[in-house]
Design an enzyme around this catalytic site. Structure first.
Site, mmCIF file in Angstrom:
data_model
loop_
_atom_site.group_PDB
_atom_site.id
_atom_site.type_symbol
_atom_site.label_atom_id
_atom_site.label_comp_id
_atom_site.label_asym_id
_atom_site.label_seq_id
_atom_site.Cartn_x
_atom_site.Cartn_y
_atom_site.Cartn_z
ATOM 1 N N ASP A 1 126.188 33.177 41.054
ATOM 2 C CA ASP A 1 127.637 33.286 40.791
ATOM 3 C C ASP A 1 128.041 34.762 40.734
ATOM 4 O O ASP A 1 129.101 35.151 41.231
ATOM 5 C CB ASP A 1 127.999 32.606 39.469
ATOM 6 C CG ASP A 1 127.389 31.222 39.365
ATOM 7 O OD1 ASP A 1 127.312 30.540 40.399
ATOM 8 O OD2 ASP A 1 126.966 30.831 38.259
ATOM 9 N N TYR B 1 123.761 18.384 28.661
ATOM 10 C CA TYR B 1 124.328 17.330 27.802
ATOM 11 C C TYR B 1 125.829 17.386 28.060
ATOM 12 O O TYR B 1 126.569 18.003 27.292
ATOM 13 C CB TYR B 1 124.008 17.597 26.329
ATOM 14 C CG TYR B 1 122.532 17.457 26.016
ATOM 15 C CD1 TYR B 1 122.044 16.296 25.425
ATOM 16 C CD2 TYR B 1 121.638 18.461 26.353
ATOM 17 C CE1 TYR B 1 120.686 16.158 25.155
ATOM 18 C CE2 TYR B 1 120.277 18.326 26.100
ATOM 19 C CZ TYR B 1 119.816 17.173 25.508
ATOM 20 O OH TYR B 1 118.470 17.028 25.250
ATOM 21 N N GLY C 1 129.138 28.584 33.190
ATOM 22 C CA GLY C 1 129.450 27.544 34.174
ATOM 23 C C GLY C 1 129.682 28.285 35.479
ATOM 24 O O GLY C 1 130.278 29.369 35.467
HETATM 25 O O1 KDG Z 1 125.030 28.967 38.323
HETATM 26 C C1 KDG Z 1 124.764 28.885 36.950
HETATM 27 C C2 KDG Z 1 125.096 27.519 36.497
HETATM 28 O O2 KDG Z 1 124.229 26.609 37.111
HETATM 29 C C3 KDG Z 1 124.988 27.341 35.023
HETATM 30 O O3 KDG Z 1 125.849 28.188 34.338
HETATM 31 C C4 KDG Z 1 125.263 25.939 34.593
HETATM 32 O O4 KDG Z 1 127.362 25.564 35.613
HETATM 33 C C5 KDG Z 1 126.240 25.217 35.442
HETATM 34 C C6 KDG Z 1 125.758 24.023 36.087
HETATM 35 O O5 KDG Z 1 126.551 23.107 36.213
HETATM 36 O O6 KDG Z 1 124.599 23.984 36.493
#
Ligand code: KDG
Length: 320
Positions: free
Chosen positions: A259, A107, A34
């Site tokens: 990130d 999902y 995330g």
């Molecule tokens: O930056 C990477 C994220 O896009 C991935 O881990 C998934 O957090 C995410 C998202 O909400 O797209």
């Protein structure tokens, strides 16, 4: 005392073991990921004390996510266990239909983290840190996440701390108009802004790095970074600008590169490094992150980042 506080959703990522359309993929690798969690883990590995605000489910995936955050040294005292909702998950399709790119399939509707609300925001907790970090993903998750994001930003803005925002617009979560309406007032509060040209197109109707930076500096930002993917990154302040090319590495999955870059860049600024050094650190962390599946597994420690940069410099000398 914390150095950094951030908030967002941590999901379970199922990363395809083979390239190509998901309908033909048989095996998937399980990871936790995330955007904000990737950043938090990066900052923690790079030597900073990080606090994370979220909700996790009490299901098996929620327990896994909590274990990952804990094992990375993140302060989880403000992570609430929500017994009424499930964990958000997503799948990654790699190298199809565009080689070198990954697609993300979510999902996550009504997941535990999307139920984060203003009640989960403890102002005193945020005020303990030197930096509050947010990305455009958290306010896109739900109305209550949007309100919580605004509250947290407001607390940080009225405290003696810096705010960094990575625009991270995910059009699978909201429309261009919703993104613009929400993120523009947020960006006015940020000291450090990280953005990609496709997000700048939505927010500012600009794609040119220098023009993007000028617009955002005039809104009050102190540092603007335009992330240019394979080309590297451009950074700008009122007095200085710098551009650094990306490092060439074998690509396995580009998800999470931004990130990792944010953690490398911001950690360097917090260590008092120059804009150029911060760009190099960001590029190094981003480069390492894309050499494996999973978003944060290869984000380096400070020591390993230095080793990577030293090796790159040696390579440059040999090649000359
Ligand atoms: O930056 C990477 C994220 O896009 C991935 O881990 C998934 O957090 C995410 C998202 O909400 O797209």
């Amino acid at each position: 005392m914390l150095d950094v506080v951030t908030m967002g959703e941590v999901m379970v990522q199922f990363n395809a073991c083979a390239n190509g359309p998901l309908r033909h993929v048989v095996y998937f690798e399980k990871h936790a990921a995330g955007a904000e969690a990737n950043f938090a883990i990066g900052m923690s590995r790079l030597g900073f004390k990080v606090g994370f605000i979220t909700r996790v489910s009490n299901d098996e995936f929620g327990k896994y996510i909590l274990g990952v955050l804990r094992s990375e040294g993140i302060d989880i005292s403000r992570v609430k266990v929500d017994r009424e909702a499930r964990s958000g998950i997503y799948f990654i399709q790699r190298n199809y239909p565009i080689p070198g790119r990954s697609s993300v399939i979510y999902y996550r509707k009504e997941s535990a983290a999307s139920r984060l609300s203003v009640d989960d925001i403890d102002p005193d907790y945020i005020r303990k840190a030197k930096l509050f970090h947010l990305t455009g993903i958290t306010p896109a998750l739900s109305k209550s996440c949007r309100e919580a994001s605004f509250k947290a930003l407001d607390v940080a803005y009225h405290s003696d701390m810096k705010i960094s925002i990575d625009t991270n617009i995910r059009l699978g979560l909201w429309s261009r108009e919703e993104a613009r309406e929400t993120l523009m007032p947020m960006l006015k509060k940020a000291n450090i802004i990280l953005i990609e040209p496709q997000d700048a197109e939505i927010l500012l109707e600009k794609r040119e790095p220098k023009e993007i930076a000028e617009d955002l500096l005039s809104m009050g930002a102190e540092v603007v970074v335009v992330k240019l993917g394979a080309e590297g990154a451009f950074a700008c302040t009122e007095d200085e600008e710098a551009m650094k090319p990306a490092f060439r590495v074998p690509i396995v999955d580009v998800t999470g590169a931004g990130d990792a870059f944010a953690a490398g860049f911001i950690s360097s600024l917090m260590r008092g490094k120059t804009l150029e050094e911060a760009l190099e650190a960001g590029n190094a962390a981003g480069a390492l992150a894309i050499t494996v599946k999973g978003d944060f597994e290869n984000i380096p420690s400070h020591e390993d980042l230095e080793k990577f940069l030293a090796a790159q410099k040696r390579k440059t000398i040999i090649l000359r």
